[in-house]
Design a protein around this motif. Structure first.
Motif, PDB file in Angstrom:
ATOM      1  N   HIS A 232       0.772  -1.319   0.064  1.00  0.00           N
ATOM      2  CA  HIS A 232      -0.006  -0.147  -0.178  1.00  0.00           C
ATOM      3  C   HIS A 232       0.797   1.086  -0.053  1.00  0.00           C
ATOM      4  O   HIS A 232       1.705   1.408   0.778  1.00  0.00           O
ATOM      5  N   ALA A 233       0.657   2.232  -1.069  1.00  0.00           N
ATOM      6  CA  ALA A 233       1.576   3.114  -1.006  1.00  0.00           C
ATOM      7  C   ALA A 233       1.328   4.270  -0.053  1.00  0.00           C
ATOM      8  O   ALA A 233       2.248   5.052   0.450  1.00  0.00           O
ATOM      9  N   THR A 234       0.192   4.344   0.520  1.00  0.00           N
ATOM     10  CA  THR A 234       0.194   5.538   1.519  1.00  0.00           C
ATOM     11  C   THR A 234      -0.444   4.981   2.984  1.00  0.00           C
ATOM     12  O   THR A 234      -0.908   3.617   2.954  1.00  0.00           O
ATOM     13  N   CYS A 235      -0.263   5.799   3.821  1.00  0.00           N
ATOM     14  CA  CYS A 235      -0.721   5.153   5.357  1.00  0.00           C
ATOM     15  C   CYS A 235      -1.647   6.134   5.992  1.00  0.00           C
ATOM     16  O   CYS A 235      -1.774   7.236   5.619  1.00  0.00           O
ATOM     17  N   ALA A 236      -2.608   5.415   6.470  1.00  0.00           N
ATOM     18  CA  ALA A 236      -3.808   6.375   7.224  1.00  0.00           C
ATOM     19  C   ALA A 236      -3.090   7.335   8.150  1.00  0.00           C
ATOM     20  O   ALA A 236      -2.201   6.967   8.978  1.00  0.00           O
ATOM     21  N   PHE A 237      -3.644   8.630   8.009  1.00  0.00           N
ATOM     22  CA  PHE A 237      -2.803   9.535   8.884  1.00  0.00           C
ATOM     23  C   PHE A 237      -3.747   9.831  10.499  1.00  0.00           C
ATOM     24  O   PHE A 237      -4.954   9.896  10.152  1.00  0.00           O
ATOM     25  N   LEU A 238      -3.085   9.204  11.526  1.00  0.00           N
ATOM     26  CA  LEU A 238      -3.964   9.246  12.648  1.00  0.00           C
ATOM     27  C   LEU A 238      -3.380  10.378  13.663  1.00  0.00           C
ATOM     28  O   LEU A 238      -2.198  10.701  13.492  1.00  0.00           O
ATOM     29  N   GLU A 239      -4.224  11.064  14.197  1.00  0.00           N
ATOM     30  CA  GLU A 239      -3.951  12.097  15.285  1.00  0.00           C
ATOM     31  C   GLU A 239      -4.054  11.403  16.818  1.00  0.00           C
ATOM     32  O   GLU A 239      -4.678  10.548  16.809  1.00  0.00           O
ATOM     33  N   LEU A 240      -3.166  12.067  17.527  1.00  0.00           N
ATOM     34  CA  LEU A 240      -3.237  11.623  18.761  1.00  0.00           C
ATOM     35  C   LEU A 240      -4.118  12.556  19.732  1.00  0.00           C
ATOM     36  O   LEU A 240      -4.228  13.615  19.613  1.00  0.00           O
ATOM     37  N   GLY A 241      -5.077  11.694  20.837  1.00  0.00           N
ATOM     38  CA  GLY A 241      -5.840  12.475  21.689  1.00  0.00           C
ATOM     39  C   GLY A 241      -6.002  11.896  22.877  1.00  0.00           C
ATOM     40  O   GLY A 241      -5.629  10.650  23.159  1.00  0.00           O
ATOM     41  N   PRO A 242      -6.458  12.528  23.933  1.00  0.00           N
ATOM     42  CA  PRO A 242      -6.607  11.965  25.065  1.00  0.00           C
ATOM     43  C   PRO A 242      -7.806  10.786  25.288  1.00  0.00           C
ATOM     44  O   PRO A 242      -8.596  10.975  24.625  1.00  0.00           O
ATOM     45  N   SER A 243      -7.513   9.787  25.960  1.00  0.00           N
ATOM     46  CA  SER A 243      -8.243   8.557  26.243  1.00  0.00           C
ATOM     47  C   SER A 243      -8.290   8.232  27.605  1.00  0.00           C
ATOM     48  O   SER A 243      -7.313   7.636  28.121  1.00  0.00           O
ATOM     49  N   ALA A 244      -9.560   8.114  28.003  1.00  0.00           N
ATOM     50  CA  ALA A 244      -9.489   7.824  29.579  1.00  0.00           C
ATOM     51  C   ALA A 244      -9.224   6.307  29.648  1.00  0.00           C
ATOM     52  O   ALA A 244      -9.784   5.541  29.031  1.00  0.00           O
ATOM     53  N   ILE A 245      -8.415   5.994  30.835  1.00  0.00           N
ATOM     54  CA  ILE A 245      -8.195   4.613  31.210  1.00  0.00           C
ATOM     55  C   ILE A 245      -9.227   4.292  32.453  1.00  0.00           C
ATOM     56  O   ILE A 245      -9.614   3.104  32.468  1.00  0.00           O
TER      57      ILE A 245
END
Length: 244
Positions: free
Chosen positions: A22-35
């Motif tokens: 696959h030539a491209t990668c999905a662009f993911l953003e980081l965000g807060p996630s409650a544990i």
């Protein structure tokens, strides 16, 4: 996709799963996630533990994504919270003043309600670490290039049921500085290894500010974290060995 791991490991695992062609990668953003989960009963010395999630729906944030602006209320009144960073990508929020009863919290990935108790809870014992192994490797990438990867795995004598994270510290100016953390795999019975760092591959994703690769020959100490953000005492110092 939404995950509870330190950010680099989450992105490396998820994105590396895409076909190599696959030539491209999905662009993911980081965000807060409650544990800490909604409905949790927290001891008086506990708090709301927030990690980092990777998602296409997160908005870009500056600095550590786990350091969100949480808003807490009890009985319709604001509850001031104190934020404390436990490691890059791992933050706990505690009431500024002692409070007993239900508290509603918003500002992470999902609203939640927790109940604080009057008494403190039992603390976790220090980790008994048998080895810390860091591996650096090179492999062929797309279009004939080479790509580096880094991986650090900790082996321990038993993982407490209440442990949700294992923090790695290095010494700097006589202080213990947290540089990364990993999550025990409680879904695997008897597991005694925890991956605390992973980076590399075709889709690297954004780098988490403050996180460091625990390289071979570095001496580190470690501590457990429970779901309410309480730290165990530190382990004995141990030298990281190089993997093959």
């Amino acid at each position: 996709m939404h995950v509870h791991r330190h950010a680099l490991a989450a992105l490396a695992i998820a994105l590396a799963a895409a076909p190599a062609a696959h030539a491209t990668c999905a662009f993911l953003e980081l965000g807060p996630s409650a544990i800490t989960r909604t409905g949790a009963k927290l001891p008086a010395d506990g708090g709301i533990l927030v990690g980092v999630g990777a998602s296409t729906s997160h908005k870009p944030v500056a600095g550590d994504p786990s350091q969100a602006k949480l808003k807490a209320t009890a009985g319709g009144k604001a509850v001031p919270m104190i934020m404390a960073s436990l490691a890059p990508g791992l933050t706990v929020y505690r009431p500024e003043h002692a409070i007993v009863g239900a508290v509603a919290v918003a500002g992470a990935d999902t609203p939640l309600t927790v109940t604080f108790a009057k008494d403190k809870g039992p603390a976790l014992a220090a980790p008994v670490v048998t080895s810390v192994v860091s591996t650096e490797s090179m492999s062929g990438g797309p279009r004939g290039g080479m790509e580096s990867s880094e991986l650090t795995v900790v082996a321990v004598k038993g993982v407490p049921d209440a442990a949700v994270a294992l923090v790695v510290y290095r010494m700097k100016d006589e202080e213990h500085v947290p540089i990364t953390y990993g999550n025990p795999a409680h879904d695997k019975a008897g597991a005694t290894t925890i991956e605390v760092y992973r980076e590399g591959g075709h889709c690297r994703g954004p780098v988490l500010e403050g996180q460091e690769f625990p390289a071979a020959d570095l001496q580190v100490t470690l501590a457990w974290v429970d779901s309410t953000g309480r730290l165990s005492p530190l382990s004995a110092p141990i030298k990281i060995t190089a993997g093959k």
